[in-house]
Design a protein around this motif. Structure first.
Motif, PDB file in Angstrom:
ATOM      1  N   LEU A  72       0.827  -1.215   0.000  1.00  0.00           N
ATOM      2  CA  LEU A  72       0.000   0.000   0.000  1.00  0.00           C
ATOM      3  C   LEU A  72       0.854   1.255   0.000  1.00  0.00           C
ATOM      4  O   LEU A  72       0.550   2.232  -0.692  1.00  0.00           O
ATOM      5  CB  LEU A  72      -0.950  -0.011   1.201  1.00  0.00           C
ATOM      6  CG  LEU A  72      -2.030  -1.098   1.172  1.00  0.00           C
ATOM      7  CD1 LEU A  72      -2.790  -1.122   2.492  1.00  0.00           C
ATOM      8  CD2 LEU A  72      -2.968  -0.902   0.006  1.00  0.00           C
ATOM      9  N   CYS A  73       1.926   1.240   0.752  1.00  0.00           N
ATOM     10  CA  CYS A  73       2.832   2.392   0.810  1.00  0.00           C
ATOM     11  C   CYS A  73       3.481   2.640  -0.549  1.00  0.00           C
ATOM     12  O   CYS A  73       3.554   3.781  -1.014  1.00  0.00           O
ATOM     13  CB  CYS A  73       3.890   2.145   1.881  1.00  0.00           C
ATOM     14  SG  CYS A  73       5.107   3.450   1.995  1.00  0.00           S
ATOM     15  N   VAL A  74       3.944   1.586  -1.198  1.00  0.00           N
ATOM     16  CA  VAL A  74       4.587   1.740  -2.502  1.00  0.00           C
ATOM     17  C   VAL A  74       3.571   2.204  -3.539  1.00  0.00           C
ATOM     18  O   VAL A  74       3.875   3.074  -4.363  1.00  0.00           O
ATOM     19  CB  VAL A  74       5.292   0.434  -2.931  1.00  0.00           C
ATOM     20  CG1 VAL A  74       5.836   0.549  -4.352  1.00  0.00           C
ATOM     21  CG2 VAL A  74       6.414   0.084  -1.960  1.00  0.00           C
TER      22      VAL A  74
ATOM     23  N   LEU B  79       2.033   6.986  -7.115  1.00  0.00           N
ATOM     24  CA  LEU B  79       1.027   7.873  -7.714  1.00  0.00           C
ATOM     25  C   LEU B  79       1.706   9.065  -8.373  1.00  0.00           C
ATOM     26  O   LEU B  79       2.504   9.771  -7.759  1.00  0.00           O
ATOM     27  CB  LEU B  79       0.027   8.360  -6.667  1.00  0.00           C
ATOM     28  CG  LEU B  79      -0.955   7.309  -6.160  1.00  0.00           C
ATOM     29  CD1 LEU B  79      -1.776   7.881  -5.002  1.00  0.00           C
ATOM     30  CD2 LEU B  79      -1.853   6.815  -7.266  1.00  0.00           C
ATOM     31  N   GLY B  80       1.413   9.262  -9.624  1.00  0.00           N
ATOM     32  CA  GLY B  80       2.003  10.363 -10.369  1.00  0.00           C
ATOM     33  C   GLY B  80       3.392  10.082 -10.913  1.00  0.00           C
ATOM     34  O   GLY B  80       3.966  10.912 -11.607  1.00  0.00           O
TER      35      GLY B  80
ATOM     36  N   MET C  33      12.633   7.498  -9.632  1.00  0.00           N
ATOM     37  CA  MET C  33      12.802   6.488  -8.587  1.00  0.00           C
ATOM     38  C   MET C  33      13.178   7.129  -7.253  1.00  0.00           C
ATOM     39  O   MET C  33      12.738   6.682  -6.196  1.00  0.00           O
ATOM     40  CB  MET C  33      13.850   5.456  -9.003  1.00  0.00           C
ATOM     41  CG  MET C  33      13.409   4.618 -10.183  1.00  0.00           C
ATOM     42  SD  MET C  33      14.573   3.321 -10.574  1.00  0.00           S
ATOM     43  CE  MET C  33      14.053   2.092  -9.383  1.00  0.00           C
ATOM     44  N   GLU C  34      13.978   8.177  -7.305  1.00  0.00           N
ATOM     45  CA  GLU C  34      14.348   8.896  -6.083  1.00  0.00           C
ATOM     46  C   GLU C  34      13.120   9.538  -5.440  1.00  0.00           C
ATOM     47  O   GLU C  34      12.993   9.543  -4.211  1.00  0.00           O
ATOM     48  CB  GLU C  34      15.413   9.953  -6.373  1.00  0.00           C
ATOM     49  CG  GLU C  34      16.780   9.392  -6.693  1.00  0.00           C
ATOM     50  CD  GLU C  34      17.446   8.696  -5.506  1.00  0.00           C
ATOM     51  OE1 GLU C  34      17.132   9.011  -4.347  1.00  0.00           O
ATOM     52  OE2 GLU C  34      18.299   7.832  -5.764  1.00  0.00           O
ATOM     53  N   VAL C  35      12.218  10.065  -6.257  1.00  0.00           N
ATOM     54  CA  VAL C  35      10.975  10.638  -5.729  1.00  0.00           C
ATOM     55  C   VAL C  35      10.165   9.551  -5.026  1.00  0.00           C
ATOM     56  O   VAL C  35       9.657   9.750  -3.919  1.00  0.00           O
ATOM     57  CB  VAL C  35      10.143  11.309  -6.856  1.00  0.00           C
ATOM     58  CG1 VAL C  35       8.740  11.651  -6.385  1.00  0.00           C
ATOM     59  CG2 VAL C  35      10.857  12.546  -7.365  1.00  0.00           C
TER      60      VAL C  35
END
Length: 103
Positions: free
Chosen positions: A10-12, A17-18, A55-57
Motif C-alpha cells: 500500500l505504501c509503494v 502515484l504520479g 525512482m528517487e521521488v
C-alpha cells in the motif's frame, strides 16, 4: 519468494502515484530480513537520468511514509527488459505491471 507485507504494498502504491509513465513496464519490490527494500523498474528502453530521478521521488515518498523503523535502506534498480512480463524476475512481487498486448 516471500510475500510483501500489505502495509508495504500500500505504501509503494501511494508513492508511485504520479510517477508511472509510459516507458515503465513493471515495478517489482522485495523486502529483506534486514529491512532493505529493493525497488526495480523494468523499462521498455534503456534507462535515462529521468528514470533515476523518478525512482528517487518514489523512495523519498516511501521514506516519508514509513521511516527507518521498518525500512533501513532503499535500493533502486532500473533495467531495460525486452522479455515478456511473465519471464521477468518479480522479486517478492510486482506492484505495477503495464498491460501489454500481443498483437
Amino acid at each position: 519468494m516471500t510475500a510483501n507485507p500489505e502495509w508495504l504494498v500500500l505504501c509503494v502504491w501511494r508513492a508511485l502515484l504520479g510517477e508511472i509513465y509510459p516507458s515503465i513496464r513493471g515495478v517489482a519490490i522485495s523486502l529483506s530480513e534486514k529491512n532493505i527494500l529493493v525497488i526495480r523498474y523494468y523499462m521498455d528502453r534503456e534507462p535515462i537520468e529521468f528514470d533515476s530521478g523518478s525512482m528517487e521521488v518514489v523512495a523519498t515518498n516511501i521514506s516519508a511514509q514509513i521511516g527507518l523503523d521498518k525500512i533501513s535502506r532503499i535500493e533502486l534498480e532500473c533495467e531495460y527488459a525486452f522479455d515478456p512480463i511473465s519471464e521477468l524476475d518479480p522479486l517478492d512481487g510486482f506492484v505495477y505491471c503495464r498491460r501489454e498486448y500481443d498483437m
